[in-house]
Design an enzyme around this catalytic site. Structure first.
Site, PDB file in Angstrom:
ATOM      1  N   PHE A  15       0.433  -0.669   0.156  1.00  0.00           N
ATOM      2  CA  PHE A  15       0.187   0.005   0.321  1.00  0.00           C
ATOM      3  C   PHE A  15       0.708   1.244  -0.532  1.00  0.00           C
ATOM      4  O   PHE A  15       1.980   1.293   0.357  1.00  0.00           O
ATOM      5  CB  PHE A  15      -0.631  -0.151   1.581  1.00  0.00           C
ATOM      6  CG  PHE A  15      -1.716  -1.269   1.636  1.00  0.00           C
ATOM      7  CD1 PHE A  15      -3.254  -0.613   0.309  1.00  0.00           C
ATOM      8  CD2 PHE A  15      -1.267  -1.985   2.182  1.00  0.00           C
ATOM      9  CE1 PHE A  15      -3.959  -2.084   0.383  1.00  0.00           C
ATOM     10  CE2 PHE A  15      -3.002  -3.033   1.589  1.00  0.00           C
ATOM     11  CZ  PHE A  15      -3.438  -3.216   0.897  1.00  0.00           C
ATOM     12  N   CYS A  16       0.431   2.700  -0.263  1.00  0.00           N
ATOM     13  CA  CYS A  16       0.491   3.692  -0.020  1.00  0.00           C
ATOM     14  C   CYS A  16       1.823   3.860   0.785  1.00  0.00           C
ATOM     15  O   CYS A  16       1.185   3.715   1.972  1.00  0.00           O
ATOM     16  CB  CYS A  16       0.106   4.616  -0.629  1.00  0.00           C
ATOM     17  SG  CYS A  16       0.480   6.061  -1.253  1.00  0.00           S
ATOM     18  N   PRO A  17       3.171   4.336   0.461  1.00  0.00           N
ATOM     19  CA  PRO A  17       3.797   4.522  -0.569  1.00  0.00           C
ATOM     20  C   PRO A  17       4.333   4.039  -0.878  1.00  0.00           C
ATOM     21  O   PRO A  17       5.524   4.111  -2.322  1.00  0.00           O
ATOM     22  CB  PRO A  17       5.016   6.207  -0.375  1.00  0.00           C
ATOM     23  CG  PRO A  17       4.534   5.643   1.232  1.00  0.00           C
ATOM     24  CD  PRO A  17       4.028   4.806   2.055  1.00  0.00           C
TER      25      PRO A  17
END
Length: 78
Positions: A15-17
């Site tokens: 997941f981000c980033p």
């Protein structure tokens, strides 16, 4: 779209980033003109990678929703 992929980066489950950071690292390992295939499940990966590509002067050739993930082709331009 028929494109020769130089390298595949599987960031599914990340997941981000994470996905964008991995794309930035992987792009340094391919030559200018080559294409990186990114497989991601994070819903933010597509807009994040598109924004990153614009900022860095690279090009997203396509982003296609596959079976539960998105497949993004990024061409290194510099």
């Amino acid at each position: 779209m028929s494109v020769k992929v130089a390298k595949t980066l599987d960031v599914r489950g990340m997941f981000c980033p994470g996905p964008v950071m991995e794309v930035a690292k992987a792009m340094k390992t391919i030559n200018v003109g080559e294409v990186l295939e990114v497989l991601a499940t994070d819903p933010a990966a597509k807009p994040d990678i598109e924004a990153w590509a614009r900022r860095t002067g690279n090009q997203v050739l396509e982003a296609v929703q596959e079976n539960g993930y998105v497949r993004i082709l990024v061409k290194r331009l510099k």
